[in-house]
Design a protein around this motif. Structure first.
Motif, PDB file in Angstrom:
ATOM      1  N   LEU A  44      51.736  57.174  84.258  1.00 35.56           N
ATOM      2  CA  LEU A  44      52.592  58.308  84.607  1.00 35.56           C
ATOM      3  C   LEU A  44      52.019  59.598  84.022  1.00 35.56           C
ATOM      4  O   LEU A  44      51.977  60.631  84.705  1.00 35.56           O
ATOM      5  N   ASP A  45      51.587  59.541  82.774  1.00 39.78           N
ATOM      6  CA  ASP A  45      51.032  60.735  82.127  1.00 39.78           C
ATOM      7  C   ASP A  45      49.801  61.246  82.869  1.00 39.78           C
ATOM      8  O   ASP A  45      49.635  62.459  83.067  1.00 39.78           O
ATOM      9  N   ASP A  46      48.939  60.320  83.285  1.00 35.92           N
ATOM     10  CA  ASP A  46      47.737  60.726  84.021  1.00 35.92           C
ATOM     11  C   ASP A  46      48.109  61.369  85.357  1.00 35.92           C
ATOM     12  O   ASP A  46      47.511  62.385  85.757  1.00 35.92           O
ATOM     13  N   LEU A  47      49.079  60.784  86.056  1.00 36.71           N
ATOM     14  CA  LEU A  47      49.521  61.330  87.337  1.00 36.71           C
ATOM     15  C   LEU A  47      50.096  62.729  87.143  1.00 36.71           C
ATOM     16  O   LEU A  47      49.769  63.662  87.903  1.00 36.71           O
ATOM     17  N   ASP A  48      50.928  62.895  86.128  1.00 36.32           N
ATOM     18  CA  ASP A  48      51.534  64.202  85.880  1.00 36.32           C
ATOM     19  C   ASP A  48      50.471  65.237  85.530  1.00 36.32           C
ATOM     20  O   ASP A  48      50.563  66.401  85.958  1.00 36.32           O
ATOM     21  N   ASP A  49      49.465  64.839  84.779  1.00 35.94           N
ATOM     22  CA  ASP A  49      48.370  65.766  84.462  1.00 35.94           C
ATOM     23  C   ASP A  49      47.682  66.245  85.741  1.00 35.94           C
ATOM     24  O   ASP A  49      47.342  67.440  85.868  1.00 35.94           O
ATOM     25  N   GLN A  50      47.464  65.330  86.690  1.00 34.90           N
ATOM     26  CA  GLN A  50      46.829  65.716  87.954  1.00 34.90           C
ATOM     27  C   GLN A  50      47.701  66.696  88.732  1.00 34.90           C
ATOM     28  O   GLN A  50      47.203  67.680  89.301  1.00 34.90           O
ATOM     29  N   VAL A  51      48.998  66.412  88.764  1.00 34.59           N
ATOM     30  CA  VAL A  51      49.919  67.289  89.499  1.00 34.59           C
ATOM     31  C   VAL A  51      49.976  68.665  88.841  1.00 34.59           C
ATOM     32  O   VAL A  51      49.880  69.699  89.527  1.00 34.59           O
ATOM     33  N   GLN A  52      50.127  68.710  87.527  1.00 28.86           N
ATOM     34  CA  GLN A  52      50.234  69.999  86.845  1.00 28.86           C
ATOM     35  C   GLN A  52      48.957  70.821  86.978  1.00 28.86           C
ATOM     36  O   GLN A  52      49.017  72.045  87.157  1.00 28.86           O
ATOM     37  N   ALA A  53      47.809  70.163  86.901  1.00 26.83           N
ATOM     38  CA  ALA A  53      46.548  70.895  87.084  1.00 26.83           C
ATOM     39  C   ALA A  53      46.448  71.463  88.498  1.00 26.83           C
ATOM     40  O   ALA A  53      45.925  72.570  88.702  1.00 26.83           O
ATOM     41  N   SER A  54      46.969  70.716  89.474  1.00 21.04           N
ATOM     42  CA  SER A  54      46.939  71.186  90.866  1.00 21.04           C
ATOM     43  C   SER A  54      47.899  72.355  91.062  1.00 21.04           C
ATOM     44  O   SER A  54      47.587  73.318  91.782  1.00 21.04           O
ATOM     45  N   VAL A  55      49.066  72.290  90.427  1.00 25.86           N
ATOM     46  CA  VAL A  55      50.022  73.395  90.504  1.00 25.86           C
ATOM     47  C   VAL A  55      49.440  74.634  89.834  1.00 25.86           C
ATOM     48  O   VAL A  55      49.546  75.760  90.349  1.00 25.86           O
ATOM     49  N   ASP A  56      48.799  74.442  88.696  1.00 28.50           N
ATOM     50  CA  ASP A  56      48.164  75.574  88.012  1.00 28.50           C
ATOM     51  C   ASP A  56      47.088  76.218  88.881  1.00 28.50           C
ATOM     52  O   ASP A  56      46.838  77.431  88.797  1.00 28.50           O
ATOM     53  N   ALA A  57      46.472  75.395  89.740  1.00 31.10           N
ATOM     54  CA  ALA A  57      45.423  75.920  90.630  1.00 31.10           C
ATOM     55  C   ALA A  57      46.002  76.591  91.866  1.00 31.10           C
ATOM     56  O   ALA A  57      45.261  77.230  92.624  1.00 31.10           O
ATOM     57  N   GLY A  58      47.332  76.439  92.087  1.00 28.44           N
ATOM     58  CA  GLY A  58      47.955  77.117  93.222  1.00 28.44           C
ATOM     59  C   GLY A  58      48.752  76.247  94.163  1.00 28.44           C
ATOM     60  O   GLY A  58      49.362  76.759  95.113  1.00 28.44           O
ATOM     61  N   ALA A  59      48.801  74.932  93.949  1.00 22.65           N
ATOM     62  CA  ALA A  59      49.588  74.055  94.819  1.00 22.65           C
ATOM     63  C   ALA A  59      51.072  74.342  94.652  1.00 22.65           C
ATOM     64  O   ALA A  59      51.534  74.739  93.576  1.00 22.65           O
ATOM     65  N   ASN A  60      51.820  74.145  95.720  1.00 25.83           N
ATOM     66  CA  ASN A  60      53.254  74.414  95.731  1.00 25.83           C
ATOM     67  C   ASN A  60      54.036  73.102  95.715  1.00 25.83           C
ATOM     68  O   ASN A  60      53.778  72.221  96.527  1.00 25.83           O
ATOM     69  N   VAL A  61      54.980  72.971  94.775  1.00 27.20           N
ATOM     70  CA  VAL A  61      55.828  71.785  94.701  1.00 27.20           C
ATOM     71  C   VAL A  61      57.051  72.008  95.582  1.00 27.20           C
ATOM     72  O   VAL A  61      57.852  72.918  95.323  1.00 27.20           O
ATOM     73  N   VAL A  62      57.216  71.184  96.601  1.00 25.76           N
ATOM     74  CA  VAL A  62      58.373  71.283  97.484  1.00 25.76           C
ATOM     75  C   VAL A  62      59.521  70.438  96.963  1.00 25.76           C
ATOM     76  O   VAL A  62      60.686  70.840  97.019  1.00 25.76           O
ATOM     77  N   THR A  63      59.196  69.272  96.449  1.00 26.87           N
ATOM     78  CA  THR A  63      60.208  68.416  95.831  1.00 26.87           C
ATOM     79  C   THR A  63      59.539  67.574  94.762  1.00 26.87           C
ATOM     80  O   THR A  63      58.347  67.275  94.858  1.00 26.87           O
ATOM     81  N   GLY A  64      60.293  67.216  93.719  1.00 29.65           N
ATOM     82  CA  GLY A  64      59.727  66.418  92.632  1.00 29.65           C
ATOM     83  C   GLY A  64      58.857  67.266  91.730  1.00 29.65           C
ATOM     84  O   GLY A  64      59.185  68.402  91.409  1.00 29.65           O
ATOM     85  N   GLY A  65      57.758  66.666  91.263  1.00 30.37           N
ATOM     86  CA  GLY A  65      56.768  67.444  90.546  1.00 30.37           C
ATOM     87  C   GLY A  65      56.719  67.311  89.047  1.00 30.37           C
ATOM     88  O   GLY A  65      55.841  67.891  88.410  1.00 30.37           O
ATOM     89  N   GLU A  66      57.624  66.537  88.443  1.00 27.79           N
ATOM     90  CA  GLU A  66      57.532  66.322  87.003  1.00 27.79           C
ATOM     91  C   GLU A  66      58.275  65.047  86.637  1.00 27.79           C
ATOM     92  O   GLU A  66      59.165  64.595  87.376  1.00 27.79           O
ATOM     93  N   PRO A  67      57.909  64.426  85.503  1.00 24.46           N
ATOM     94  CA  PRO A  67      58.555  63.168  85.116  1.00 24.46           C
ATOM     95  C   PRO A  67      60.064  63.337  85.003  1.00 24.46           C
ATOM     96  O   PRO A  67      60.576  64.412  84.659  1.00 24.46           O
ATOM     97  N   MET A  68      60.779  62.253  85.293  1.00 22.64           N
ATOM     98  CA  MET A  68      62.229  62.302  85.271  1.00 22.64           C
ATOM     99  C   MET A  68      62.749  62.185  83.835  1.00 22.64           C
ATOM    100  O   MET A  68      62.152  61.511  82.997  1.00 22.64           O
ATOM    101  N   ASP A  69      63.852  62.845  83.582  1.00 23.40           N
ATOM    102  CA  ASP A  69      64.459  62.847  82.250  1.00 23.40           C
ATOM    103  C   ASP A  69      65.354  61.620  82.103  1.00 23.40           C
ATOM    104  O   ASP A  69      66.580  61.683  82.234  1.00 23.40           O
TER     105      ASP A  69
END
Length: 453
Positions: free
Chosen positions: A309-334
């Motif tokens: 999960l941590d590795d997946l979230d790192d990939q998503v966050q790096a992509s968002v930092d590069a300009g990707a747009n999160v439409v739904t989801g996008g971070e680990p659940m609380d």
């Protein structure tokens, strides 16, 4: 070796790792078993694989719950996995004779020339955790029925599944040594591959793991079959049935928590239908039930391990930092457990992790393209080549597009899947060789020419 429930983080059990003396004993047992097993009539081997299917069906809930506990698969999907394993057993029980039948050739008068198919010996299977029963049974059903014997090195987070599979074959009546699970750490795999009694190896897993096994086997001139990662395109053309493509696409991305090499990962959508399809797909993602994998209504359970999960979230966050747009989801659940929600990313920049790497979790990337040619170019714009899916109401058009996509299998108006009736495997960085069907069964046999004068 510890088994940990990813839904709770609690330790399930601890298993003792095998060491080199254990490996030596297992290979001795396997090589001894092969001397008899290779000469067993094929009809007897077919009966035994049929019996394995019966054991699977009789205890499917038990095996499903074991999978769910060790790697978090929703229990209904785990039951379906056990049933699929039984189907593969049935398939080879019914078709092995036809697949391995001698092949005759024209020859001079008074002679007989044919190819016969004989087993090689011990085959090492290095298998992953994401489909802990299916990946192993798609090895067992063809290769053991062909007369080989098997040694399994399963993923370290599913040791209970590894031991259960060995017990299934024992309960089905297989002789000792024909199939063994070895709970060895990864650093002992090269030693197993190098042993002269091991004649071939197959691996399903990551690119680095595949390269390591292929290199060790190649050094000893041993046959390998590799099924590695994927970044499968899901192409939606302007004449697609959008409702069906969205419903199936959401399932193709999110089943098994998105942890599948052949999951739909890159959604490549024609500009004429992009906005509508995106809305439909997001609605489908948001309608999925996330929760306890033992709940029959759960669609998406936890990721198999916290580090994944941590590795997946790192990939998503790096992509968002590069300009990707999160439409739904996008971070680990609380919540407790390794839960990541179904996620949709749009406006994905070239070169970011979501664009170039395999996202092994419930994250879809969407791309808008102007026409079918652009869709093909984008589909092929990856180092991987495992599977693909194409959606169009024009079947002929779908086939034309399918033939232009660089992948081992392409499905038109269907999600990518493995099926014991058809060959399965990839090209490029997704590996080589084929599993399943007749072609798969013949990967680990000696195609021997016999000339009788």
């Amino acid at each position: 070796m510890e088994a940990v429930n990813p839904a709770t983080g609690e330790r399930i059990d601890t298993y003792e790792e095998a060491d080199l003396p254990d490996v030596e004993r297992a290979l001795d047992d396997g090589w001894g078993a092969f001397q008899d097993w290779r000469d067993r009539p094929l009809a007897e081997r077919e009966e035994l694989i049929e019996s394995a299917g019966e054991v699977l069906r009789e205890n499917k809930r038990e095996y499903a719950e074991l999978m769910t506990e060790e790697m978090g698969k929703p229990v209904t999907q785990a039951v379906a996995e056990v049933e699929k394993c039984a189907w593969a057993c049935d398939h080879y029980a019914q078709n092995a004779h036809a697949y391995l039948e001698d092949e005759h050739y024209p020859s001079p008068a008074g002679t007989e020339v044919k190819t016969v198919y004989e087993p090689l010996g011990i085959v090492l299977a290095v298998m992953p955790w994401n489909f802990p029963f299916w990946q192993v049974f798609r090895f067992i059903a063809p290769y053991i029925t062909a007369g080989n014997v098997g040694v399994l090195k399963h993923a370290s987070n599913v040791p209970g599944c590894a031991e259960a599979i060995e017990e299934i074959l024992r309960d089905a009546g297989y002789p000792e040594g024909v199939f063994q699970s070895l709970l060895v750490p990864s650093d002992l795999v090269d030693d197993v591959v190098a042993d002269d009694r091991v004649r071939a190896a197959t691996l399903t897993g990551s690119g680095p793991a595949g390269r390591a096994v292929a290199s060790a086997a190649g050094d000893k001139l041993k046959k390998t079959v590799l099924e590695l990662g994927g970044s499968d395109p899901f192409v939606v053309l302007d004449d697609a049935d959008l409702e069906a493509a969205a419903e199936t696409g959401a399932w193709a991305r999110n089943q098994n928590g998105g942890q599948s090499c052949i999951a739909a990962k890159r959604f490549i959508v024609h500009s004429d239908v992009y906005d509508e399809y995106t809305d439909r797909l997001v609605d489908e993602f948001e309608s999925l039930t996330i929760g306890d994998p033992f709940d029959e209504d759960t669609d998406v359970g936890p990721q198999a391990r916290q580090d994944l999960l941590d590795d997946l979230d790192d990939q998503v966050q790096a992509s968002v930092d590069a300009g990707a747009n999160v439409v739904t989801g996008g971070e680990p659940m609380d919540r407790d457990g390794a839960y990541y929600p179904p996620t949709v990313l749009t406006d994905v920049p070239a070169g970011c992790p979501a664009d170039t790497e395999e996202l092994f979790g419930p994250v879809a990337t969407l791309y808008e393209v102007e026409d079918a040619d652009a869709a093909v170019r984008k589909a092929n714009e990856t180092e991987f080549g495992l599977g693909a899916s194409v959606w169009t109401e024009d079947r002929d058009r779908g086939e034309r597009i399918a033939r232009r996509i660089d992948a081992g299998c392409v499905y038109v108006n269907q999600l990518t899947k493995s099926d014991p009736r058809v060959p399965f495997g990839g090209v490029k960085e997704s590996g080589y060789g084929r599993e399943l069907s007749e072609i798969g069964m013949k990967e680990f046999v000696n195609r021997k020419t016999v000339w009788i004068e």
